[in-house]
Design an enzyme around this catalytic site. Structure first.
Site, PDB file in Angstrom:
ATOM      1  N   LEU A  56      44.146  36.333  13.441  1.00  0.00           N
ATOM      2  CA  LEU A  56      44.773  35.054  13.138  1.00  0.00           C
ATOM      3  C   LEU A  56      46.234  35.167  13.544  1.00  0.00           C
ATOM      4  CD1 LEU A  56      43.601  33.892   9.576  1.00  0.00           C
ATOM      5  CD2 LEU A  56      43.471  32.562  11.670  1.00  0.00           C
ATOM      6  N   ASP A  57      46.790  34.080  14.047  1.00  0.00           N
ATOM      7  CA  ASP A  57      48.192  34.085  14.449  1.00  0.00           C
ATOM      8  C   ASP A  57      49.107  34.472  13.290  1.00  0.00           C
ATOM      9  OD1 ASP A  57      47.469  33.278  16.966  1.00  0.00           O
ATOM     10  OD2 ASP A  57      47.959  31.157  16.648  1.00  0.00           O
ATOM     11  N   PHE A  58      50.265  35.027  13.613  1.00  0.00           N
ATOM     12  CA  PHE A  58      51.279  35.413  12.629  1.00  0.00           C
ATOM     13  C   PHE A  58      51.618  34.243  11.710  1.00  0.00           C
ATOM     14  CE2 PHE A  58      55.728  35.953  11.364  1.00  0.00           C
ATOM     15  CZ  PHE A  58      55.743  37.258  10.888  1.00  0.00           C
ATOM     16  N   ARG A  84      45.772  26.154  19.103  1.00  0.00           N
ATOM     17  CA  ARG A  84      47.067  25.830  19.714  1.00  0.00           C
ATOM     18  C   ARG A  84      46.859  25.093  21.031  1.00  0.00           C
ATOM     19  NH1 ARG A  84      49.686  30.890  21.043  1.00  0.00           N
ATOM     20  NH2 ARG A  84      47.786  31.949  20.414  1.00  0.00           N
TER      21      ARG A  84
END
Length: 302
Positions: free
Chosen positions: A47-49, A182
């Site tokens: 998962l993205d930061f 995104r």
């Protein structure tokens, strides 16, 4: 009592972590591994930061099924800011372009959003963990290097328009593996001719798992004050994460044969992966059906 120099506990199964914002998936993994004092651990897709939500952490032998969990569908809540393009596609990056969006109506935005339902092609972002010649793309992007990426087919099963207010678009998206939310928000912005980037992203569903079934790291820390048993009670059996795979129960002889890499004959037909259970009805790995009743080992626990 475990000695200080012990390498960890041999525990197996899956912890359903609700990852916090501002934490990399690898950092979250290491924190959980240390808390459980597990000998081995891995996660099932980053998962993205700046994203939060479901991050299954595989402990011990369960790391061997992580690749199969990557195949599962996901569900996300996402908020996108219209009129601004970020170099990373989310709020971690810098705004590199602004465009007018105030003229857009709610109905226009809802219509464009709905058009992304179904099979679509996406070009993976440069700020991603995909690799080119062994180098993660995000490392190249940080050096100002952009390389050509092939588009790939993904599926948006559901895209629910939750509303639009003050330039912020809110959606719930159910999608196939490999979908970049995104990129989805950026592509919606492109189609609206105003640009867009993600300002909030939360993974709310993973396969049959809902966010309500997860625990934050803080909640796990509280449980740890009562000892390892309180933590271990929260470990999900590996086979319970593989509901889409049928189970095949083997005899003692069949279990031994397949563990030695030999094919076994069953009445199972079709080309599909199956969960393998031994004569004691214990799950011990994944097999591949060949379509003629023959099963070959795919990934087995030792």
């Amino acid at each position: 009592m475990l000695r200080r120099n012990s390498k960890g506990r041999s525990i197996n199964g899956i912890v359903l972590l609700n990852k916090d914002i501002g934490l990399s998936s690898n950092t979250a993994l290491q924190k959980v591994k240390r808390l459980f004092f597990a000998k081995k651990a891995g996660h099932t897709g980053a998962l993205d930061f700046s994203a939060s939500g479901i991050l299954p952490i595989c402990l011990g032998q369960a790391t061997k099924i992580a690749q199969f969990l990557l195949e599962e569908d996901k569900r996300y809540f996402v908020r996108g800011k219209l009129g601004q393009i970020s170099d990373t596609g989310d709020c971690e990056g810098s705004i590199i372009k602004t465009q007018p969006f105030e003229h857009l109506s709610d109905s226009e935005i809802a219509k464009v959003t709905a058009s992304f339902k179904g099979n679509i092609f996406q070009i993976p972002p440069m700020y991603s963990a995909l690799k080119r010649d062994g180098q993660p793309l995000y490392k190249l992007a940080r050096q100002g290097i952009e390389v050509e990426r092939e588009s790939r087919l993904v599926t948006i099963y559901k895209i629910i328009y939750l509303g639009y207010k003050n330039g912020i678009l809110s959606l719930e998206v159910t999608c196939s593996k490999g979908t970049y939310i995104r990129t989805l928000i950026e592509d919606i912005g492109k189609k609206l001719s105003c640009g867009a980037h993600v300002v909030e992203l939360r993974r709310t569903g993973f396969a049959h798992i809902d966010i309500s079934q997860t625990l934050t790291f803080s909640e796990l820390e509280i449980l740890s004050s009562n000892g390892y048993q309180a933590l271990d009670d929260k470990i999900l059996a590996s086979e319970d994460m593989l509901l889409n795979l049928e189970g095949v129960y083997l005899s003692k002889v069949q279990s031994v044969d397949i563990k030695f890499g030999r094919e076994i004959q069953t009445d199972k037909q079709g080309l599909l992966k199956v969960k393998l259970f031994n004569e004691k009805k214990q799950f011990f790995g994944i097999g591949q059906c060949q379509g003629n009743g023959i099963i070959l080992p795919k990934k087995l626990f030792v």
